[in-house]
Write a protein that holds these residues in place. Structure first.
Motif, PDB file in Angstrom:
ATOM      1  N   ASN A 326      39.917  14.014  28.286  1.00 41.32           N
ATOM      2  CA  ASN A 326      38.912  14.860  28.916  1.00 41.32           C
ATOM      3  C   ASN A 326      39.557  15.845  29.882  1.00 41.32           C
ATOM      4  O   ASN A 326      39.206  17.040  29.906  1.00 41.32           O
ATOM      5  N   LEU A 327      40.511  15.380  30.689  1.00 40.61           N
ATOM      6  CA  LEU A 327      41.186  16.265  31.634  1.00 40.61           C
ATOM      7  C   LEU A 327      42.023  17.309  30.900  1.00 40.61           C
ATOM      8  O   LEU A 327      42.074  18.486  31.302  1.00 40.61           O
ATOM      9  N   SER A 328      42.654  16.905  29.810  1.00 38.72           N
ATOM     10  CA  SER A 328      43.444  17.865  29.028  1.00 38.72           C
ATOM     11  C   SER A 328      42.545  18.951  28.435  1.00 38.72           C
ATOM     12  O   SER A 328      42.917  20.132  28.411  1.00 38.72           O
ATOM     13  N   HIS A 329      41.377  18.559  27.985  1.00 36.19           N
ATOM     14  CA  HIS A 329      40.441  19.518  27.403  1.00 36.19           C
ATOM     15  C   HIS A 329      39.939  20.495  28.472  1.00 36.19           C
ATOM     16  O   HIS A 329      39.805  21.708  28.197  1.00 36.19           O
ATOM     17  N   ARG A 330      39.693  19.993  29.680  1.00 28.92           N
ATOM     18  CA  ARG A 330      39.129  20.858  30.730  1.00 28.92           C
ATOM     19  C   ARG A 330      40.164  21.760  31.398  1.00 28.92           C
ATOM     20  O   ARG A 330      39.865  22.897  31.740  1.00 28.92           O
ATOM     21  N   PHE A 331      41.370  21.209  31.586  1.00 28.23           N
ATOM     22  CA  PHE A 331      42.339  21.956  32.412  1.00 28.23           C
ATOM     23  C   PHE A 331      43.610  22.343  31.649  1.00 28.23           C
ATOM     24  O   PHE A 331      44.480  23.002  32.220  1.00 28.23           O
ATOM     25  N   GLY A 332      43.740  21.961  30.387  1.00 28.74           N
ATOM     26  CA  GLY A 332      44.915  22.316  29.620  1.00 28.74           C
ATOM     27  C   GLY A 332      44.922  23.789  29.255  1.00 28.74           C
ATOM     28  O   GLY A 332      43.877  24.462  29.253  1.00 28.74           O
ATOM     29  N   ALA A 333      46.089  24.291  28.905  1.00 27.04           N
ATOM     30  CA  ALA A 333      46.210  25.713  28.556  1.00 27.04           C
ATOM     31  C   ALA A 333      45.453  25.986  27.260  1.00 27.04           C
ATOM     32  O   ALA A 333      45.455  25.179  26.347  1.00 27.04           O
TER      33      ALA A 333
END
Length: 333
Positions: A326-333
């Protein structure tokens, strides 16, 4: 409680044998003063799936109670009948409700009723109906002078009695008795810093009084940090800390220098799952407010999620893998 109820066993004069309460109990059907009442038996239908094996005394009392309710009798003897019914099943809402109707109809001594209610609370401290009954009586009397002391007595036996805490909050809120409540909570937390009910009460008291102003937030952050430093693996103060910082307007980590405080514990080798979880919260908040720092912060955040999933909180490994995605989806490049 009347003599017939408290006489649990009687010594026989001849052979020193004990007989049970039911042997000395006089059934209502055998009492002359109840001869004018026809008992009303319980109707379980023609094909009861599981028939409860009531004692003869229980069946007798509730048959007469149903008859009294059906006829609408509100008398002293009916009041005594409800006491017997309560002693046999203190969780029966209908009995308590009918007892209140009789009390109001007769104009009974409510102080005496409080004494009876206290006795029932001591016998059934986790019974919702008993606490609700006392709440109604206290509300009728408009006198809560003994109520905080009563709950403190219950907490001395069980500091996490949910019903007693709910009742205490009602008393505090209704009668505006918050003076000294934080001091009381302090004493409880000094005795047991893991008392989650006391932490909840601290949040409730502040919410109902000063509110979480900036000064109060700073004070509470300082307070809870000291509690956490005593026992890091204690979920309750971490939950309280999370509740406190939710009231701040700016960055979470800047309140009470929480970011540096957590970093120092982490760099010192502390790996409490509650510390790691809070660090994730801080980093998520940081990524929200400082987009330029997202790549490095996200990398560290995902590393902590992996540590939680594989080492420090394995029972929730799937949850932490989900949080990482979830964090990768929200804040990933």
């Amino acid at each position: 409680m009347r003599e017939a109820q408290i006489q649990l066993r009687v010594m026989c004069s001849n052979d020193d044998e004990y007989v049970s309460e039911e042997d000395v109990w006089v059934l209502y059907k055998d009492r002359e003063e109840w001869a004018d009442v026809t008992p009303l038996t319980q109707d379980d239908g023609p094909n009861a799936v599981v028939k409860i094996a009531y004692t003869d005394a229980f069946t007798d009392v509730y048959d007469y109670f149903r008859a009294v309710v059906a006829s609408g009798e509100m008398s002293e003897r009916a009041l005594e009948l409800t006491e017997d019914a309560i002693n046999m099943n203190a969780a029966n809402y209908t009995v308590w409700q009918y007892r209140r109707k009789i009390l109001k109809h007769l104009g009974s001594d409510l102080k005496k009723e409080l004494a009876f209610c206290r006795e029932m609370i001591e016998m059934n401290p986790k019974n919702y109906q008993v606490w609700h009954h006392r709440r109604v009586i206290v509300d009728w009397l408009k006198d809560a002078s003994k109520e905080l002391r009563l709950t403190e007595m219950i907490f001395s036996q069980d500091a996490k009695n949910y019903h007693a805490w709910e009742y205490r909050q009602w008393v505090l809120r209704t009668f505006k008795l918050f003076d000294g409540e934080l001091d009381y909570v302090d004493r409880l937390l000094e005795e047991d810093v893991r008392n989650n009910s006391a932490w909840n009460q601290r949040h409730f008291t502040i919410t109902q009084t000063t509110g979480f102003t900036p000064d109060v937030i700073q004070r509470e952050v300082h307070y809870v940090k000291k509690a956490i430093e005593k026992v890091v693996n204690n979920e309750s103060p971490w939950s309280y800390l999370r509740g406190v910082v939710q009231h701040c307007d700016g960055r979470m980590g800047s309140v009470g220098d929480l970011e540096n405080w957590c970093r120092q514990m982490y760099e010192g080798g502390q790996r409490s799952p509650y510390l790691l979880t809070f660090i994730i919260d801080l980093m998520e908040d940081k990524m929200e407010h400082e987009p330029d720092l997202r790549p490095s912060v996200l990398k560290h955040c995902l590393q902590i999620c992996i540590c939680l999933a594989t080492e420090h909180d394995q029972i929730r490994q799937e949850y932490w893998r989900y949080i990482g995605r979830n964090l990768s989806h929200r804040f990933g490049a």
